[in-house]
Write a protein that holds these residues in place. Structure first.
Motif, short mmCIF file in Angstrom:
data_model
loop_
_atom_site.label_atom_id
_atom_site.label_comp_id
_atom_site.label_asym_id
_atom_site.label_seq_id
_atom_site.Cartn_x
_atom_site.Cartn_y
_atom_site.Cartn_z
N GLU A 208 -16.39 9.24 5.41
CA GLU A 208 -15.16 9.65 4.73
C GLU A 208 -14.20 10.35 5.69
O GLU A 208 -12.98 10.17 5.62
CB GLU A 208 -15.50 10.55 3.55
N THR A 209 -14.77 11.15 6.59
CA THR A 209 -13.93 11.81 7.60
C THR A 209 -13.27 10.78 8.50
O THR A 209 -12.08 10.90 8.85
CB THR A 209 -14.79 12.77 8.44
N PHE A 210 -14.03 9.75 8.88
CA PHE A 210 -13.46 8.70 9.72
C PHE A 210 -12.32 7.98 9.00
O PHE A 210 -11.29 7.66 9.61
CB PHE A 210 -14.54 7.69 10.13
N ILE A 211 -12.51 7.70 7.70
CA ILE A 211 -11.44 7.03 6.94
C ILE A 211 -10.16 7.85 6.98
O ILE A 211 -9.06 7.32 7.17
CB ILE A 211 -11.90 6.80 5.48
N GLU A 212 -10.29 9.17 6.81
CA GLU A 212 -9.10 10.03 6.85
C GLU A 212 -8.47 10.05 8.25
O GLU A 212 -7.25 9.98 8.38
CB GLU A 212 -9.48 11.45 6.42
N GLU A 213 -9.31 10.13 9.27
CA GLU A 213 -8.79 10.16 10.64
C GLU A 213 -8.10 8.85 11.00
O GLU A 213 -7.02 8.84 11.61
CB GLU A 213 -9.93 10.45 11.62
N PHE A 214 -8.71 7.73 10.63
CA PHE A 214 -8.11 6.43 10.93
C PHE A 214 -6.82 6.25 10.14
O PHE A 214 -5.84 5.68 10.64
CB PHE A 214 -9.11 5.32 10.61
N SER A 215 -6.81 6.73 8.90
CA SER A 215 -5.58 6.65 8.09
C SER A 215 -4.46 7.45 8.74
O SER A 215 -3.29 7.02 8.76
CB SER A 215 -5.84 7.18 6.68
N ASN A 216 -4.79 8.61 9.29
CA ASN A 216 -3.78 9.41 9.97
C ASN A 216 -3.24 8.69 11.21
O ASN A 216 -2.04 8.76 11.51
CB ASN A 216 -4.37 10.76 10.38
N ILE A 217 -4.13 8.00 11.92
CA ILE A 217 -3.68 7.24 13.10
C ILE A 217 -2.73 6.12 12.69
O ILE A 217 -1.68 5.91 13.32
CB ILE A 217 -4.89 6.68 13.87
N LEU A 218 -3.07 5.39 11.64
CA LEU A 218 -2.19 4.33 11.15
C LEU A 218 -0.86 4.91 10.69
O LEU A 218 0.21 4.32 10.93
CB LEU A 218 -2.86 3.58 9.99
N GLN A 219 -0.91 6.07 10.05
CA GLN A 219 0.32 6.72 9.58
C GLN A 219 1.22 7.09 10.76
O GLN A 219 2.44 6.87 10.72
CB GLN A 219 -0.04 7.98 8.78
N ARG A 220 0.60 7.62 11.82
CA ARG A 220 1.40 7.97 13.00
C ARG A 220 1.97 6.73 13.67
O ARG A 220 3.12 6.75 14.15
CB ARG A 220 0.53 8.74 14.00
N ASN A 221 1.19 5.65 13.71
CA ASN A 221 1.71 4.40 14.30
C ASN A 221 2.89 3.86 13.51
O ASN A 221 3.88 3.39 14.10
CB ASN A 221 0.60 3.34 14.36
N LEU A 222 2.81 3.94 12.19
CA LEU A 222 3.92 3.49 11.36
C LEU A 222 5.15 4.35 11.59
O LEU A 222 6.29 3.84 11.65
CB LEU A 222 3.53 3.53 9.88
N GLY A 223 4.93 5.66 11.73
CA GLY A 223 6.05 6.56 11.98
C GLY A 223 6.70 6.28 13.32
O GLY A 223 7.94 6.29 13.44
#
Length: 230
Positions: A208-223
């Motif tokens: 679950e921690t990895f899912i959150e971390e990977f989601s944050n990375i995708l969010q930063r890439n989109l930004g």
């Protein structure tokens, strides 16, 4: 007397119902130990595969390279790698459909990872319920064998005119063997269940921690892509 009261002799001299109970408990105990060793090795492998992928993930490799490797390694990869692949696959599918809304992209990737997470946890928790059942039911099955054996022993004593400790002890001892075998089956199952449940909780938290971390990375890439597009 020692020979008559040996475990082997007690089992042989027990009534048919008690013998069947003992056979059932021994079979369950063997199956329980097989499940324990299988789960021990499988959880060790899951941890090793997760460690390997997490090390590669944070090594600086690009997401596309990791996704390509995960696609080739779909069968041999670990739960974390498959969760990553599910999220990345959904993310790329939505991008190919020219969906540019960041919220829609993130929601799709996150839902795909959560679904993959549930599938992985179902596989990881396999045989855990069996150990819980063995740990909770075996003592009662053994107790049933003991009660039945004691009833059978006292029924046989009713025909005797003089009851002594020597005449009572063998029947009671035969019956108590069933409870002993029930505890022998239950105790390792309970200990293993508690250990595995704790290990699986740790794996779940890590995923679950990895899912959150990977989601944050995708969010930063989109930004970053959105900023560069402007």
């Amino acid at each position: 007397m020692n020979q008559d009261l040996s475990i082997f002799q007690l089992v042989l001299n027990a009534s048919l119902v008690v013998q069947l109970v003992m056979l059932l408990l021994i079979t369950v105990s063997v199956a329980s130990w097989a499940a324990i060793f299988r789960k021990l090795f499988s959880l060790g492998k899951v941890k090793q595969l997760n460690d390997t992928f997490e090390r590669d993930f944070w090594s600086g490799s690009s997401l596309n390279d990791l996704f390509a490797a995960a696609a080739q390694n779909a069968r041999q990869g670990g739960p974390m790698e498959r969760i990553f692949a599910s999220g990345m696959r959904e993310y790329q599918k939505l991008r190919e459909r020219h969906i540019t809304d960041a919220a829609a992209l993130m929601d799709g990737a996150r839902r795909a990872m959560r679904a993959s997470f549930q599938r992985e946890m179902d596989v990881i928790e396999t045989h855990l319920s069996f150990l819980a059942s063995v740990g909770s039911v075996s003592p009662y099955v053994g107790l049933f064998g003991t009660v039945w054996g004691i009833m059978h022993a006292f029924t046989g004593l009713a025909a005797l005119t003089q009851v002594t400790l020597a005449s009572v002890a063998p029947g009671i001892a035969e019956a108590l063997v069933a409870t002993a075998i029930g505890l022998f089956a239950a105790i390792p199952a309970v200990v293993a269940y508690n250990r595995f449940a704790r290990d699986i909780d740790r794996i779940a938290i890590r995923l679950e921690t990895f899912i959150e971390e990977f989601s944050n990375i995708l969010q930063r890439n989109l930004g970053a892509q959105s900023a560069s597009g402007h």
